[in-house]
Design a protein around this motif. Sequence first.
Motif, PDB file in Angstrom:
ATOM      1  N   ILE A 122       0.807  -1.134   0.212  1.00 31.15           N
ATOM      2  CA  ILE A 122      -0.272   0.340  -0.311  1.00 31.15           C
ATOM      3  C   ILE A 122       0.969   0.579  -0.429  1.00 31.15           C
ATOM      4  O   ILE A 122       0.424   2.237  -0.388  1.00 31.15           O
ATOM      5  CB  ILE A 122      -1.343   0.005   1.120  1.00 31.15           C
ATOM      6  N   SER A 123       2.133   1.017   0.133  1.00 34.31           N
ATOM      7  CA  SER A 123       3.538   2.262  -0.118  1.00 34.31           C
ATOM      8  C   SER A 123       3.387   2.930  -1.235  1.00 34.31           C
ATOM      9  O   SER A 123       2.674   2.077  -3.080  1.00 34.31           O
ATOM     10  CB  SER A 123       4.254   1.874  -0.039  1.00 34.31           C
ATOM     11  N   ARG A 124       3.287   4.401  -1.302  1.00 36.47           N
ATOM     12  CA  ARG A 124       3.292   5.473  -2.955  1.00 36.47           C
ATOM     13  C   ARG A 124       4.537   4.819  -3.319  1.00 36.47           C
ATOM     14  O   ARG A 124       4.436   4.815  -4.759  1.00 36.47           O
ATOM     15  CB  ARG A 124       3.086   6.776  -2.600  1.00 36.47           C
ATOM     16  N   THR A 125       5.513   4.276  -2.422  1.00 35.51           N
ATOM     17  CA  THR A 125       7.207   4.350  -3.920  1.00 35.51           C
ATOM     18  C   THR A 125       7.818   3.181  -2.953  1.00 35.51           C
ATOM     19  O   THR A 125       7.243   2.652  -2.317  1.00 35.51           O
ATOM     20  CB  THR A 125       7.644   5.886  -3.571  1.00 35.51           C
ATOM     21  N   VAL A 131      -0.016  -0.243 -12.799  1.00 36.26           N
ATOM     22  CA  VAL A 131      -1.099  -1.016 -11.150  1.00 36.26           C
ATOM     23  C   VAL A 131      -2.425  -0.826 -12.355  1.00 36.26           C
ATOM     24  O   VAL A 131      -3.062   0.586 -12.162  1.00 36.26           O
ATOM     25  CB  VAL A 131      -0.957  -0.303 -10.185  1.00 36.26           C
ATOM     26  N   GLY A 132      -2.883  -1.652 -12.352  1.00 33.60           N
ATOM     27  CA  GLY A 132      -4.948  -1.863 -12.705  1.00 33.60           C
ATOM     28  C   GLY A 132      -5.474  -3.260 -13.422  1.00 33.60           C
ATOM     29  O   GLY A 132      -4.242  -4.523 -13.656  1.00 33.60           O
ATOM     30  N   PRO A 133      -6.041  -3.167 -14.079  1.00 35.23           N
ATOM     31  CA  PRO A 133      -6.708  -4.767 -14.705  1.00 35.23           C
ATOM     32  C   PRO A 133      -6.108  -4.563 -16.560  1.00 35.23           C
ATOM     33  O   PRO A 133      -7.075  -4.972 -16.644  1.00 35.23           O
ATOM     34  CB  PRO A 133      -8.480  -3.943 -14.370  1.00 35.23           C
ATOM     35  N   PRO A 162      -0.789  -9.919 -11.602  1.00 37.13           N
ATOM     36  CA  PRO A 162      -1.207  -8.366 -11.303  1.00 37.13           C
ATOM     37  C   PRO A 162       0.578  -8.458 -10.764  1.00 37.13           C
ATOM     38  O   PRO A 162       1.333  -8.790 -10.594  1.00 37.13           O
ATOM     39  CB  PRO A 162      -1.578  -8.695 -10.287  1.00 37.13           C
ATOM     40  N   PRO A 163       0.780  -6.645 -10.366  1.00 35.08           N
ATOM     41  CA  PRO A 163       2.312  -6.262 -10.431  1.00 35.08           C
ATOM     42  C   PRO A 163       2.049  -6.959  -8.780  1.00 35.08           C
ATOM     43  O   PRO A 163       0.778  -6.523  -8.200  1.00 35.08           O
ATOM     44  CB  PRO A 163       2.351  -5.040  -9.828  1.00 35.08           C
ATOM     45  N   PRO A 204      -0.141  -8.418  -3.973  1.00 32.27           N
ATOM     46  CA  PRO A 204       0.157  -7.273  -4.868  1.00 32.27           C
ATOM     47  C   PRO A 204      -0.664  -6.226  -4.587  1.00 32.27           C
ATOM     48  O   PRO A 204      -0.645  -5.099  -3.339  1.00 32.27           O
ATOM     49  CB  PRO A 204      -1.588  -7.973  -5.516  1.00 32.27           C
ATOM     50  N   LEU A 205      -0.280  -5.758  -5.845  1.00 28.74           N
ATOM     51  CA  LEU A 205      -0.200  -4.398  -5.271  1.00 28.74           C
ATOM     52  C   LEU A 205      -1.521  -3.462  -5.011  1.00 28.74           C
ATOM     53  O   LEU A 205      -2.087  -3.451  -5.661  1.00 28.74           O
ATOM     54  CB  LEU A 205       0.862  -3.439  -5.948  1.00 28.74           C
ATOM     55  N   ASP A 206      -1.871  -2.562  -4.233  1.00 31.11           N
ATOM     56  CA  ASP A 206      -3.418  -1.832  -4.322  1.00 31.11           C
ATOM     57  C   ASP A 206      -3.617  -0.905  -5.534  1.00 31.11           C
ATOM     58  O   ASP A 206      -2.456  -0.149  -5.532  1.00 31.11           O
ATOM     59  CB  ASP A 206      -2.769  -1.195  -2.922  1.00 31.11           C
TER      60      ASP A 206
END
Length: 145
Positions: A53-56, A95-97, A103-104, A137-139
């Motif tokens: 859930i981190s941004r970087t 990130v995304g579908p 998924p990343p 998985p990345l958020d």
Amino acid sequence: MAGRERGSVSIEVTILVPVFLLLVALAAVAGRGVVAQNAIEVAAHDAARAASISRTAAAADANARAAVDESLRNQGLDCAALSVRTDVTDFARPVGPADPADPPVVSVSVTCELSFADLPLPGPLDSTVLTAAFTSPLDWYRSRS
């Protein structure tokens, strides 16, 4: 006949007490190992979630390390040596579908050297190394920079 059996109880106790104490010590080692392995697995899970859930990527690594430290402290586990490896290479991917099958993700591996120095054990067993890994998985809904 009764004179011949005299003292046999003391011989039996002399033989069985060390065996019993060894079994108690081995049970303590096994119990400590199982509890510590569970603590390491929980720490790896918490770290992967904090990183995901981190941004970087840099924040993910720092958050993973902080989550491991907090988790192990809360569970009362003190590692003689602790290693936390965070794989943040997927932070470069979108990130995304776009590809739900791949998924990343962010992966965290936690390695802890568990000491048995405080237990009265015969032989060379004074520590063991425990490892756990978790991937999260990345958020998708978290903006990244």
